[in-house]
Design a protein around this motif. Sequence first.
Motif, short mmCIF file in Angstrom:
data_model
loop_
_atom_site.label_atom_id
_atom_site.label_comp_id
_atom_site.label_asym_id
_atom_site.label_seq_id
_atom_site.Cartn_x
_atom_site.Cartn_y
_atom_site.Cartn_z
N LEU A 151 45.53 52.69 28.52
CA LEU A 151 44.37 52.52 29.43
C LEU A 151 44.36 53.88 30.55
CD1 LEU A 151 42.29 50.68 30.43
CD2 LEU A 151 43.97 49.65 32.09
N THR A 152 43.22 54.41 30.64
CA THR A 152 43.14 55.43 31.49
C THR A 152 42.40 55.20 32.69
OG1 THR A 152 43.62 56.95 29.66
CG2 THR A 152 42.48 57.93 31.80
N ILE A 153 42.41 54.97 33.88
CA ILE A 153 41.50 54.74 34.91
C ILE A 153 41.60 56.24 35.77
CG2 ILE A 153 41.24 53.69 37.13
CD1 ILE A 153 43.11 51.43 35.82
N THR A 154 40.02 56.59 35.76
CA THR A 154 39.90 57.90 36.38
C THR A 154 39.18 57.53 37.89
OG1 THR A 154 37.39 57.77 35.54
CG2 THR A 154 38.88 58.90 34.26
N SER A 155 38.79 56.44 38.31
CA SER A 155 38.36 56.38 39.77
C SER A 155 38.87 55.03 40.14
CB SER A 155 37.05 56.42 39.63
OG SER A 155 36.26 55.48 40.51
N VAL A 156 39.65 54.86 41.18
CA VAL A 156 40.09 53.56 42.03
C VAL A 156 39.09 52.49 41.95
CG1 VAL A 156 40.99 52.69 43.99
CG2 VAL A 156 41.54 54.88 43.22
N GLU A 157 37.61 52.95 42.31
CA GLU A 157 36.67 51.96 42.32
C GLU A 157 36.23 51.28 41.11
OE1 GLU A 157 35.93 55.31 43.12
OE2 GLU A 157 36.70 54.97 45.37
N GLN A 158 36.75 52.26 40.08
CA GLN A 158 36.37 51.39 38.45
C GLN A 158 37.52 50.78 38.06
OE1 GLN A 158 35.32 55.00 36.36
NE2 GLN A 158 33.12 54.87 36.98
N ALA B 271 36.99 46.93 36.88
CA ALA B 271 36.16 46.51 35.52
C ALA B 271 36.81 47.28 34.44
CB ALA B 271 34.77 47.41 36.04
N VAL B 272 37.63 48.32 34.61
CA VAL B 272 38.22 49.01 33.31
C VAL B 272 39.49 48.10 32.78
CG1 VAL B 272 39.90 50.77 32.82
CG2 VAL B 272 37.61 51.43 34.01
N VAL B 273 40.05 47.62 34.02
CA VAL B 273 41.38 46.53 33.56
C VAL B 273 40.69 45.21 32.85
CG1 VAL B 273 42.98 45.25 34.26
CG2 VAL B 273 42.84 47.64 35.21
N GLU B 274 39.52 44.67 33.59
CA GLU B 274 38.93 43.56 33.05
C GLU B 274 38.28 43.76 31.56
OE1 GLU B 274 35.43 40.56 34.01
OE2 GLU B 274 36.44 41.47 35.77
#
Length: 135
Positions: free
Chosen positions: A64-71, A74-77
């Motif tokens: 998993l790569t998260i590029t933005s805290v706001e996203q 949604a990315v984790v879900e």
Amino acid sequence: AVYLFVLPLLIWLLGAVVLYAAGWLADGSPSFAGTLALSGWATVPEFFRLAVGLATLGYVLSGLTITSVEQAPAVVEAAFAPIEPVLALATVLTALWQWMLLTGGLQRDADVSRAGAAVATGIPLALWTLIGLLS
């Protein structure tokens, strides 16, 4: 943080009370000490479910790569959606294992038939499992 210590104890005691009542409803004579022990033994299969949960969590988070805290939510879900059936299966297998342990234990402790113990333990365990799957 206190609830992390208190909640498991309350669930253990609730389980013992339910098993005690189930033994009596099955026309048996359970001991409260015996139902406390049974309730404790029913937690052993939870380590299987914990291991499955931790393994799937590690698998999902490793790629998993998260590029933005706001996203992030949604990315984790979205990452967890494909593994939900695995976790549900682990929950059902855990409940079946618990049912086998509780049935045999209540049969012996309360001196009831295997079928009576299976029904007496199966109904509350099925309800508890269903609540867990739906929440």
